[in-house]
Design an enzyme around this catalytic site. Structure first.
Site, PDB file in Angstrom:
ATOM      1  NE  ARG A  57      -2.429   0.828   3.719  1.00  0.00           N
ATOM      2  CZ  ARG A  57      -1.918   1.436   4.632  1.00  0.00           C
ATOM      3  NH1 ARG A  57      -1.610   2.584   4.438  1.00  0.00           N
ATOM      4  NH2 ARG A  57      -1.615   1.015   5.790  1.00  0.00           N
ATOM      5  CG  ASP A 182      -4.954  17.026 -15.998  1.00  0.00           C
ATOM      6  OD1 ASP A 182      -4.212  16.082 -16.698  1.00  0.00           O
ATOM      7  OD2 ASP A 182      -6.305  16.517 -15.713  1.00  0.00           O
ATOM      8  CE  LYS A 207      -8.735   9.122 -19.600  1.00  0.00           C
ATOM      9  NZ  LYS A 207      -8.692   9.157 -18.160  1.00  0.00           N
TER      10      LYS A 207
END
Length: 391
Positions: A57, A182, A207
């Site tokens: 994690r 972004d 993407k």
């Protein structure tokens, strides 16, 4: 080697040494926990005195290579990853924002990001000012009123508007604000926000980085101190990237430059073709000389990206008729895949928003977003032409 080109970084970044038993490819390490022969070594790793892994994690060997590869591509000091692109966005904002802080951004952000700005942050007592996207004077004026974060996207989703990053970053730094960009649409092949002065750059790795619509992830890059703060927030909140997914993203990134250059070319050729079509109302693509942001894009980008948008003449029934007649494009959300993906914002990038919210964001209902794949562009153009004849 210094000053390696991006195509080389996509292949070799984070992979300059052999792995377990001389493997040339990154192993998938699915172990949740990592053991030690003695407590002293275990403790040294736990406090950061030695390199190593304790619990996936927090960190994982496969994930670490993915983070390093993106770090190299963005020429950043450090990077940390997430389970999705939205996790990267939400965790980064949450790391630095508290009650009564102020955020300045633009109206043309990705739909999920818009929801954070319109709904979630105000619920937590955080003030949000969303400016007209291409009104740099308005953005600068709002920044000068004081803000903790200036959050930018360029090109924007889905209308492909362009922001002058150097100008806006300079304004934000004058008031001590963090600038987050972004860079999903542009990719590290076409644009480098950190080199233009941004503090943090993030991607939906789902993407272009992954490139095959089969793996979800997110990543944020920047200086070590900022990334460490984001990492600490993420490791406790748990939006961690899985080793199997990291491996798939790594495999995709190796062909990043090849794919993006082809997608740039395809988008430009299709945009030029559609701009002349009698059934097309308007084309949105920064590579076109007619685009309002073309000059700025030419100065801060090395390529104009693989996404374009266009509006057809008529209402949403015309949009549906066109889309339903296509043969070589998936009617699907997302972008950056090897296959062309197409759809209206109301069911893709801005499905979470209402008609009125989309109107406020400047997104017409007859708009179609097209994320180019790597197909032969002559086939795509022929397919679009036959579909446009049906409306």
């Amino acid at each position: 080697m210094k000053n390696r080109k991006q195509g080389t970084n996509a292949v070799w970044g984070g992979q300059s040494k052999l792995f377990y038993q001389g493997a040339t490819q990154v192993p998938i390490v699915n172990s949740v926990t990592f053991g030690y022969d003695n407590v002293d070594d275990w403790f040294d790793v736990a406090i950061g005195k030695k390199e190593g892994y304790i619990y996936s994690r927090n960190t994982n060997p496969t994930v670490a290579v993915f983070e390093e590869k993106v770090r190299v591509l963005e020429n950043a000091e450090a990077a940390t990853s997430f389970s999705t692109g939205m996790a990267a966005i939400s965790n980064t904002l949450s790391t630095f924002l508290s009650k009564e802080d102020r955020v300045v951004s633009i109206k043309d952000t990705y739909g999920g990001t818009s929801i954070i700005f319109l709904e979630f942050l105000p619920k937590n007592g955080i003030e949000v000012s969303l400016c007209e996207t291409t009104n740099h004077e308005e953005i600068e004026a709002e920044v000068q009123k004081g803000c903790k974060i200036l959050y930018l996207e360029t090109p924007t989703n889905p209308t492909l508007k362009i922001l002058d990053l150097k100008r806006l970053i300079k304004s934000a730094h004058e008031v001590g604000a963090l600038v987050i960009v972004d860079n999903t649409f542009a990719t590290p092949i076409n644009q480098h926000p950190l080199e233009l002065g941004a503090d943090l750059v993030l991607h939906s790795a789902t993407k272009y980085l992954g490139g095959h619509s089969d793996a979800m992830g997110g990543v944020v890059c920047g200086n070590k101190d900022l990334i460490q703060q984001i990492f600490h927030y993420r490791e406790i909140n748990g939006a961690s990237l899985h080793a199997n997914t990291a491996y798939m993203l790594l495999r995709g990134i190796q062909t990043l430059e090849l794919r993006v250059l082809r997608q740039n070319e395809n988008a430009f050729k299709l945009a030029e073709h559609l701009e002349k079509h009698k059934k097309v109302e308007q084309v949105f693509y920064p590579g076109l000389a007619s685009h309002p942001g073309h000059k700025i894009a030419s100065g801060q980008m090395t390529g104009f990206g693989g996404v374009l948008a266009f509006s057809v003449k008529g209402d949403f029934d015309k949009v549906k008729a066109f889309l339903n007649s296509l043969e070589l494009a998936h009617l699907a959300a997302s972008l950056g895949s090897v296959s062309t993906l197409i759809g209206p914002p109301k069911v893709t990038s801005h499905v979470e928003t209402t008609v009125e919210e989309r109107k406020q964001l400047g997104i017409p209902e007859n708009l179609i977003r097209c994320a180019m794949g790597i197909e032969n562009i002559e086939d795509i153009i022929a397919d679009f032409d036959q579909a446009l004849l049906k409306i």
